[in-house]
Design an enzyme around this catalytic site. Structure first.
Site, PDB file in Angstrom:
ATOM      1  N   ASN A 116       0.827  -1.219   0.000  1.00 27.53           N
ATOM      2  CA  ASN A 116       0.000   0.000   0.000  1.00 27.53           C
ATOM      3  C   ASN A 116       0.861   1.270   0.000  1.00 27.53           C
ATOM      4  OD1 ASN A 116       0.921   0.235   2.604  1.00 27.53           O
ATOM      5  ND2 ASN A 116      -1.071  -0.094   3.584  1.00 27.53           N
TER       6      ASN A 116
ATOM      7  N   ILE B  66      -3.946  -4.931   2.088  1.00 27.06           N
ATOM      8  CA  ILE B  66      -4.387  -6.314   2.325  1.00 27.06           C
ATOM      9  C   ILE B  66      -5.685  -6.361   3.139  1.00 27.06           C
ATOM     10  CG2 ILE B  66      -2.068  -7.305   2.109  1.00 27.06           C
ATOM     11  CD1 ILE B  66      -2.075  -7.631   5.191  1.00 27.06           C
TER      12      ILE B  66
ATOM     13  N   PHE C 259       5.032  -9.674   4.425  1.00 27.30           N
ATOM     14  CA  PHE C 259       5.774  -8.649   5.187  1.00 27.30           C
ATOM     15  C   PHE C 259       4.903  -7.439   5.505  1.00 27.30           C
ATOM     16  CE2 PHE C 259       8.900 -10.617   2.333  1.00 27.30           C
ATOM     17  CZ  PHE C 259       9.939 -10.921   3.199  1.00 27.30           C
TER      18      PHE C 259
ATOM     19  N   TYR D  28       3.560  -3.974  19.312  1.00 29.25           N
ATOM     20  CA  TYR D  28       4.042  -4.535  18.046  1.00 29.25           C
ATOM     21  C   TYR D  28       4.268  -6.046  18.187  1.00 29.25           C
ATOM     22  CZ  TYR D  28       7.634  -5.883  14.694  1.00 29.25           C
ATOM     23  OH  TYR D  28       8.369  -6.556  13.761  1.00 29.25           O
TER      24      TYR D  28
ATOM     25  N   PHE E 256      20.967   4.804  24.259  1.00 30.66           N
ATOM     26  CA  PHE E 256      19.833   4.738  25.189  1.00 30.66           C
ATOM     27  C   PHE E 256      20.136   3.776  26.336  1.00 30.66           C
ATOM     28  CE2 PHE E 256      17.038   5.639  21.243  1.00 30.66           C
ATOM     29  CZ  PHE E 256      17.237   7.006  21.382  1.00 30.66           C
TER      30      PHE E 256
HETATM   31  N1  UDP Z   1      19.484   2.447  20.269  1.00 34.65           N
HETATM   32  C1  UDP Z   1      20.269   3.481  20.761  1.00 34.65           C
HETATM   33  N2  UDP Z   1      20.196   4.692  20.119  1.00 34.65           N
HETATM   34  C2  UDP Z   1      19.403   4.927  19.046  1.00 34.65           C
HETATM   35  C3  UDP Z   1      18.614   3.852  18.546  1.00 34.65           C
HETATM   36  C4  UDP Z   1      18.691   2.617  19.194  1.00 34.65           C
HETATM   37  O1  UDP Z   1      20.991   3.325  21.737  1.00 34.65           O
HETATM   38  O2  UDP Z   1      19.371   6.054  18.552  1.00 34.65           O
HETATM   39  C5  UDP Z   1      19.570   1.128  20.925  1.00 34.65           C
HETATM   40  C6  UDP Z   1      18.243   0.575  21.406  1.00 34.65           C
HETATM   41  O3  UDP Z   1      17.963   1.035  22.709  1.00 34.65           O
HETATM   42  C7  UDP Z   1      18.491  -0.940  21.338  1.00 34.65           C
HETATM   43  C8  UDP Z   1      19.485  -1.091  20.186  1.00 34.65           C
HETATM   44  O4  UDP Z   1      20.045   0.210  19.964  1.00 34.65           O
HETATM   45  O5  UDP Z   1      19.114  -1.378  22.504  1.00 34.65           O
HETATM   46  C9  UDP Z   1      18.827  -1.557  18.899  1.00 34.65           C
HETATM   47  O6  UDP Z   1      17.700  -0.728  18.650  1.00 34.65           O
HETATM   48  P1  UDP Z   1      16.880  -0.781  17.306  1.00 34.65           P
HETATM   49  O7  UDP Z   1      15.776   0.247  17.410  1.00 34.65           O
HETATM   50  O8  UDP Z   1      17.800  -0.671  16.142  1.00 34.65           O
HETATM   51  O9  UDP Z   1      16.273  -2.255  17.269  1.00 34.65           O
HETATM   52  P2  UDP Z   1      15.384  -3.069  18.363  1.00 34.65           P
HETATM   53  O10 UDP Z   1      16.366  -3.905  19.131  1.00 34.65           O
HETATM   54  O11 UDP Z   1      14.629  -2.084  19.191  1.00 34.65           O
HETATM   55  O12 UDP Z   1      14.506  -3.901  17.487  1.00 34.65           O
END
Ligand code: UDP
Length: 330
Positions: A32, A52, A73, A141, A208
Protein backbone atom coordinates in the site's frame (compact mmCIF):
# COMPACT_ATOMS: atom_id res chain seq x y z
CA UNK A 1 6.67 -20.82 -9.55
CA UNK A 2 4.83 -17.60 -8.73
CA UNK A 3 5.15 -16.01 -5.30
CA UNK A 4 2.98 -13.21 -3.95
CA UNK A 5 5.07 -10.90 -1.74
CA UNK A 6 2.95 -8.69 0.50
CA UNK A 7 4.93 -5.64 1.54
CA UNK A 8 7.44 -6.18 -1.26
CA UNK A 9 8.26 -2.45 -1.43
CA UNK A 10 9.50 -2.39 2.17
CA UNK A 11 12.98 -3.00 3.56
CA UNK A 12 13.10 -6.77 4.06
CA UNK A 13 10.39 -7.39 1.46
CA UNK A 14 12.29 -5.64 -1.34
CA UNK A 15 15.49 -7.56 -0.55
CA UNK A 16 13.57 -10.84 -0.61
CA UNK A 17 12.01 -9.95 -3.98
CA UNK A 18 15.48 -9.26 -5.46
CA UNK A 19 16.74 -12.63 -4.22
CA UNK A 20 13.62 -14.46 -5.47
CA UNK A 21 13.94 -12.95 -8.97
CA UNK A 22 17.68 -13.74 -9.03
CA UNK A 23 16.74 -17.37 -8.32
CA UNK A 24 14.21 -17.48 -11.17
CA UNK A 25 10.92 -17.11 -9.30
CA UNK A 26 8.06 -15.06 -10.75
CA UNK A 27 7.07 -12.40 -8.25
CA UNK A 28 3.83 -10.48 -7.71
CA UNK A 29 4.00 -7.66 -5.16
CA UNK A 30 1.19 -6.08 -3.15
CA UNK A 31 2.08 -2.99 -1.14
CA UNK A 32 0.00 0.00 0.00
CA UNK A 33 3.15 2.20 -0.08
CA UNK A 34 2.36 3.52 3.41
CA UNK A 35 5.91 2.76 4.51
CA UNK A 36 7.26 1.09 1.37
CA UNK A 37 8.68 2.84 -1.69
CA UNK A 38 7.80 2.45 -5.34
CA UNK A 39 11.53 2.81 -6.14
CA UNK A 40 12.21 -0.30 -4.06
CA UNK A 41 9.91 -2.39 -6.27
CA UNK A 42 11.94 -4.70 -8.52
CA UNK A 43 11.38 -3.70 -12.18
CA UNK A 44 10.65 -7.31 -13.18
CA UNK A 45 7.97 -7.89 -10.53
CA UNK A 46 4.24 -7.43 -11.18
CA UNK A 47 3.14 -4.67 -8.81
CA UNK A 48 -0.29 -3.95 -7.33
CA UNK A 49 -0.72 -0.92 -5.10
CA UNK A 50 -3.35 -1.78 -2.53
CA UNK A 51 -4.12 -2.76 1.03
CA UNK A 52 -4.39 -6.31 2.33
CA UNK A 53 -7.37 -5.23 4.48
CA UNK A 54 -9.37 -4.79 1.26
CA UNK A 55 -10.96 -8.18 0.59
CA UNK A 56 -12.17 -7.32 -2.91
CA UNK A 57 -8.72 -6.14 -3.87
CA UNK A 58 -7.03 -9.25 -2.46
CA UNK A 59 -9.58 -11.51 -4.18
CA UNK A 60 -8.90 -9.75 -7.48
CA UNK A 61 -5.14 -10.34 -7.13
CA UNK A 62 -5.60 -14.05 -6.36
CA UNK A 63 -8.06 -14.34 -9.26
CA UNK A 64 -5.79 -12.63 -11.81
CA UNK A 65 -2.47 -14.20 -10.79
CA UNK A 66 -1.81 -17.88 -10.34
CA UNK A 67 -0.18 -17.75 -6.90
CA UNK A 68 1.68 -20.79 -5.54
CA UNK A 69 2.68 -19.31 -2.19
CA UNK A 70 2.62 -16.08 -0.17
CA UNK A 71 5.42 -14.29 1.70
CA UNK A 72 3.89 -11.80 4.10
CA UNK A 73 5.77 -8.65 5.19
CA UNK A 74 2.81 -6.24 5.08
CA UNK A 75 2.71 -4.99 8.66
CA UNK A 76 3.49 -1.96 10.80
CA UNK A 77 6.75 -2.51 12.63
CA UNK A 78 7.73 0.38 14.91
CA UNK A 79 7.79 -0.45 18.59
CA UNK A 80 7.38 3.15 19.84
CA UNK A 81 4.51 3.91 17.48
CA UNK A 82 2.76 0.69 18.51
CA UNK A 83 2.68 1.93 22.10
CA UNK A 84 1.25 5.33 21.10
CA UNK A 85 -1.21 3.98 18.55
CA UNK A 86 -1.97 0.33 19.37
CA UNK A 87 -5.18 0.23 17.32
CA UNK A 88 -3.23 1.04 14.16
CA UNK A 89 -1.24 -2.15 14.86
CA UNK A 90 -4.35 -4.22 15.52
CA UNK A 91 -5.90 -2.90 12.30
CA UNK A 92 -2.93 -3.21 9.96
CA UNK A 93 -1.32 -6.33 11.41
CA UNK A 94 -4.23 -8.41 12.71
CA UNK A 95 -7.22 -7.27 10.63
CA UNK A 96 -4.99 -7.26 7.55
CA UNK A 97 -3.86 -10.83 8.16
CA UNK A 98 -7.41 -11.97 8.87
CA UNK A 99 -8.65 -10.63 5.51
CA UNK A 100 -5.60 -12.09 3.75
CA UNK A 101 -6.25 -15.55 5.23
CA UNK A 102 -9.93 -15.45 4.24
CA UNK A 103 -8.92 -14.65 0.70
CA UNK A 104 -6.16 -17.30 0.64
CA UNK A 105 -8.51 -20.00 1.95
CA UNK A 106 -11.19 -19.02 -0.60
CA UNK A 107 -8.62 -19.26 -3.42
CA UNK A 108 -6.99 -22.49 -2.17
CA UNK A 109 -3.57 -20.92 -1.67
CA UNK A 110 -2.11 -23.09 1.06
CA UNK A 111 1.46 -21.92 1.82
CA UNK A 112 2.58 -18.77 3.62
CA UNK A 113 5.91 -17.58 5.02
CA UNK A 114 5.46 -14.83 7.54
CA UNK A 115 7.80 -12.24 9.04
CA UNK A 116 7.65 -12.35 12.81
CA UNK A 117 10.03 -10.91 15.37
CA UNK A 118 12.16 -11.43 18.45
CA UNK A 119 9.74 -8.96 20.09
CA UNK A 120 7.35 -11.93 20.52
CA UNK A 121 9.59 -13.13 23.39
CA UNK A 122 9.69 -9.94 25.46
CA UNK A 123 12.29 -10.05 28.27
CA UNK A 124 13.98 -13.43 27.63
CA UNK A 125 14.27 -16.19 30.22
CA UNK A 126 17.32 -17.75 28.55
CA UNK A 127 20.13 -16.61 26.26
CA UNK A 128 20.39 -17.65 23.47
CA UNK A 129 16.64 -17.71 22.88
CA UNK A 130 15.13 -20.88 21.39
CA UNK A 131 11.75 -21.13 19.68
CA UNK A 132 10.11 -22.98 22.57
CA UNK A 133 10.96 -20.26 25.10
CA UNK A 134 8.25 -18.22 26.81
CA UNK A 135 6.58 -15.56 24.65
CA UNK A 136 5.51 -12.52 26.68
CA UNK A 137 5.77 -9.39 24.51
CA UNK A 138 6.53 -6.09 26.23
CA UNK A 139 5.11 -3.93 23.43
CA UNK A 140 2.04 -3.88 21.21
CA UNK A 141 4.04 -4.54 18.05
CA UNK A 142 5.34 -7.86 19.43
CA UNK A 143 1.86 -8.67 20.77
CA UNK A 144 0.24 -8.29 17.33
CA UNK A 145 2.96 -10.40 15.68
CA UNK A 146 2.44 -13.15 18.27
CA UNK A 147 -1.33 -12.97 17.67
CA UNK A 148 -0.71 -13.24 13.92
CA UNK A 149 1.29 -16.43 14.53
CA UNK A 150 -1.63 -17.81 16.54
CA UNK A 151 -4.06 -16.85 13.80
CA UNK A 152 -1.98 -18.88 11.32
CA UNK A 153 -1.85 -21.77 13.76
CA UNK A 154 -5.60 -22.05 14.33
CA UNK A 155 -6.40 -21.43 10.66
CA UNK A 156 -3.95 -24.18 9.68
CA UNK A 157 -5.86 -26.64 11.90
CA UNK A 158 -9.19 -25.82 10.25
CA UNK A 159 -8.13 -25.38 6.62
CA UNK A 160 -5.53 -26.81 4.23
CA UNK A 161 -2.91 -24.17 5.05
CA UNK A 162 0.70 -24.50 6.20
CA UNK A 163 2.83 -21.63 7.46
CA UNK A 164 6.39 -20.80 8.47
CA UNK A 165 6.89 -17.96 10.92
CA UNK A 166 10.37 -16.38 10.92
CA UNK A 167 11.26 -14.52 14.09
CA UNK A 168 13.97 -12.06 13.10
CA UNK A 169 16.36 -10.45 15.50
CA UNK A 170 17.94 -7.12 14.38
CA UNK A 171 17.69 -6.83 10.59
CA UNK A 172 20.34 -4.55 9.08
CA UNK A 173 22.62 -3.93 6.11
CA UNK A 174 21.78 -3.37 2.46
CA UNK A 175 21.87 -5.34 -0.78
CA UNK A 176 25.46 -5.43 -2.12
CA UNK A 177 24.08 -4.53 -5.59
CA UNK A 178 23.66 -0.96 -4.26
CA UNK A 179 20.11 -0.63 -5.67
CA UNK A 180 18.10 -1.12 -2.49
CA UNK A 181 18.66 -0.58 1.22
CA UNK A 182 17.09 0.49 4.48
CA UNK A 183 14.82 3.55 4.44
CA UNK A 184 12.34 4.32 7.20
CA UNK A 185 10.53 7.54 7.86
CA UNK A 186 11.06 8.35 10.67
CA UNK A 187 14.20 6.27 11.17
CA UNK A 188 14.38 4.62 14.60
CA UNK A 189 16.94 1.84 14.09
CA UNK A 190 20.42 1.99 15.51
CA UNK A 191 22.68 1.36 12.49
CA UNK A 192 21.02 3.81 10.03
CA UNK A 193 20.89 6.44 12.80
CA UNK A 194 24.61 5.97 13.57
CA UNK A 195 25.42 6.34 9.86
CA UNK A 196 23.55 9.65 9.69
CA UNK A 197 26.47 11.13 11.69
CA UNK A 198 29.23 10.52 9.10
CA UNK A 199 26.64 11.45 6.44
CA UNK A 200 26.37 14.93 8.05
CA UNK A 201 22.68 14.49 8.89
CA UNK A 202 23.06 14.21 12.66
CA UNK A 203 25.66 15.59 15.08
CA UNK A 204 25.90 12.59 17.39
CA UNK A 205 24.31 9.23 18.13
CA UNK A 206 22.29 8.84 21.33
CA UNK A 207 23.02 5.73 23.37
CA UNK A 208 19.83 4.74 25.19
CA UNK A 209 20.81 3.51 28.66
CA UNK A 210 24.26 2.78 30.15
CA UNK A 211 23.18 0.84 33.24
CA UNK A 212 22.00 -2.47 31.78
CA UNK A 213 23.45 -5.68 33.16
CA UNK A 214 25.79 -6.18 30.18
CA UNK A 215 29.57 -5.96 29.72
CA UNK A 216 29.59 -2.17 29.08
CA UNK A 217 26.12 -1.28 30.39
CA UNK A 218 24.51 -0.87 26.96
CA UNK A 219 21.93 -3.18 25.34
CA UNK A 220 23.05 -6.30 23.49
CA UNK A 221 21.43 -7.27 20.18
CA UNK A 222 21.94 -9.93 17.49
CA UNK A 223 22.43 -8.16 14.14
CA UNK A 224 21.57 -10.13 11.00
CA UNK A 225 22.05 -9.06 7.39
CA UNK A 226 18.88 -8.46 5.37
CA UNK A 227 20.09 -10.68 2.49
CA UNK A 228 20.52 -13.56 4.94
CA UNK A 229 16.94 -12.97 6.07
CA UNK A 230 15.82 -12.90 2.43
CA UNK A 231 17.49 -16.27 1.82
CA UNK A 232 15.70 -17.74 4.85
CA UNK A 233 12.32 -16.80 3.33
CA UNK A 234 13.18 -18.59 0.11
CA UNK A 235 14.36 -21.69 2.00
CA UNK A 236 11.17 -21.60 4.10
CA UNK A 237 9.03 -21.49 0.95
CA UNK A 238 11.00 -24.44 -0.49
CA UNK A 239 10.46 -26.29 2.80
CA UNK A 240 6.68 -25.78 2.55
CA UNK A 241 6.70 -26.82 -1.13
CA UNK A 242 8.50 -30.02 -0.12
CA UNK A 243 5.63 -30.80 2.28
CA UNK A 244 7.18 -29.41 5.50
CA UNK A 245 4.86 -28.95 8.48
CA UNK A 246 3.95 -25.53 9.89
CA UNK A 247 6.80 -24.28 12.06
CA UNK A 248 8.49 -21.32 13.72
CA UNK A 249 12.18 -20.40 13.33
CA UNK A 250 14.47 -17.81 14.91
CA UNK A 251 16.82 -15.95 12.57
CA UNK A 252 19.94 -14.32 13.98
CA UNK A 253 23.73 -14.70 13.90
CA UNK A 254 23.84 -16.05 17.45
CA UNK A 255 26.33 -13.33 18.47
CA UNK A 256 25.49 -10.30 20.57
CA UNK A 257 26.96 -6.81 20.25
CA UNK A 258 26.45 -3.93 22.67
CA UNK A 259 25.30 -0.55 21.38
CA UNK A 260 28.80 0.81 22.12
CA UNK A 261 30.39 -2.02 20.11
CA UNK A 262 28.14 -1.22 17.16
CA UNK A 263 29.15 2.47 17.34
CA UNK A 264 32.84 1.42 17.50
CA UNK A 265 32.44 -0.87 14.47
CA UNK A 266 30.77 1.98 12.54
CA UNK A 267 33.69 4.28 13.44
CA UNK A 268 36.11 1.74 11.97
CA UNK A 269 34.05 1.25 8.80
CA UNK A 270 33.40 4.96 8.11
CA UNK A 271 36.71 6.29 9.53
CA UNK A 272 34.64 9.03 11.20
CA UNK A 273 34.84 9.77 14.96
CA UNK A 274 30.99 9.52 15.35
CA UNK A 275 30.41 11.35 18.65
CA UNK A 276 28.02 9.54 21.04
CA UNK A 277 25.94 10.80 24.00
CA UNK A 278 24.74 8.52 26.75
CA UNK A 279 21.08 9.14 27.53
CA UNK A 280 18.15 7.61 29.44
CA UNK A 281 16.94 4.10 28.68
CA UNK A 282 14.29 3.78 25.95
CA UNK A 283 11.04 2.35 27.33
CA UNK A 284 10.41 -1.33 26.63
CA UNK A 285 13.99 -2.26 25.58
CA UNK A 286 15.05 -5.71 26.86
CA UNK A 287 18.72 -5.70 27.91
CA UNK A 288 19.92 -8.67 25.83
CA UNK A 289 18.44 -10.46 22.80
CA UNK A 290 20.51 -13.18 21.13
CA UNK A 291 19.02 -15.88 18.90
CA UNK A 292 19.68 -19.53 18.69
CA UNK A 293 19.13 -20.21 14.97
CA UNK A 294 20.15 -23.86 15.20
CA UNK A 295 16.66 -25.00 14.18
CA UNK A 296 16.68 -22.88 10.98
CA UNK A 297 20.16 -24.21 10.14
CA UNK A 298 19.19 -27.82 10.80
CA UNK A 299 15.69 -27.91 9.27
CA UNK A 300 15.89 -25.29 6.50
CA UNK A 301 19.61 -25.62 5.75
CA UNK A 302 20.02 -21.88 6.34
CA UNK A 303 23.64 -20.60 6.30
CA UNK A 304 23.99 -16.87 7.01
CA UNK A 305 26.71 -15.38 4.77
CA UNK A 306 27.33 -12.15 6.70
CA UNK A 307 28.77 -13.11 10.07
CA UNK A 308 30.99 -10.03 10.60
CA UNK A 309 29.37 -6.91 12.00
CA UNK A 310 31.81 -4.66 10.11
CA UNK A 311 30.93 -6.28 6.79
CA UNK A 312 27.23 -5.80 7.54
CA UNK A 313 27.75 -2.14 8.46
CA UNK A 314 29.89 -1.67 5.36
CA UNK A 315 26.97 -2.72 3.09
CA UNK A 316 24.70 -0.30 4.97
CA UNK A 317 27.28 2.51 4.73
CA UNK A 318 27.63 2.11 0.94
CA UNK A 319 23.82 2.42 0.59
CA UNK A 320 23.39 5.40 2.93
CA UNK A 321 26.38 7.28 1.48
CA UNK A 322 24.96 6.94 -2.03
CA UNK A 323 21.31 7.55 -0.94
CA UNK A 324 21.42 9.93 2.05
CA UNK A 325 17.66 10.57 1.75
CA UNK A 326 16.74 6.97 1.05
CA UNK A 327 14.44 6.73 -1.96
CA UNK A 328 12.99 10.23 -1.46
CA UNK A 329 15.31 12.32 -3.59
CA UNK A 330 15.48 9.92 -6.54
N1 UDP B 1 19.48 2.45 20.27
C1 UDP B 1 20.27 3.48 20.76
N2 UDP B 1 20.20 4.69 20.12
C2 UDP B 1 19.40 4.93 19.05
C3 UDP B 1 18.61 3.85 18.55
C4 UDP B 1 18.69 2.62 19.19
O1 UDP B 1 20.99 3.33 21.74
O2 UDP B 1 19.37 6.05 18.55
C5 UDP B 1 19.57 1.13 20.92
C6 UDP B 1 18.24 0.57 21.41
O3 UDP B 1 17.96 1.03 22.71
C7 UDP B 1 18.49 -0.94 21.34
C8 UDP B 1 19.49 -1.09 20.19
O4 UDP B 1 20.05 0.21 19.96
O5 UDP B 1 19.11 -1.38 22.50
C9 UDP B 1 18.83 -1.56 18.90
O6 UDP B 1 17.70 -0.73 18.65
P1 UDP B 1 16.88 -0.78 17.31
O7 UDP B 1 15.78 0.25 17.41
O8 UDP B 1 17.80 -0.67 16.14
O9 UDP B 1 16.27 -2.26 17.27
P2 UDP B 1 15.38 -3.07 18.36
O10 UDP B 1 16.37 -3.90 19.13
O11 UDP B 1 14.63 -2.08 19.19
O12 UDP B 1 14.51 -3.90 17.49
Amino acid sequence: MRILVLGGAGYIGSHTVYELIDEGYEVVIVDNLQTGFRKAVHPEAVFYEGDIRNRKFMDSVFEKEHIDGVIHFAASSQVGESMRDPLKYYSNNLCGTEVLLESMVAHHVDKIVFSSTAATYGEPENIPIVETDRTLPTNCYGETKLSMEKMFHWTSLAHPLRFVSLRYFNACGAHPNGKIGEAHNPETHLIPLILQVPNNQREYISIFGNDYDTKDGTCVRDYIHVNDLAQAHILAMKYLCDGGESSIFNLGNGVGFTVKEVVEAARRVTKHPIPAKEEERRAGDPSTLIASSEKAKRVLGWKPQYAELETIIDTAWKWHKAHPDGYQAE
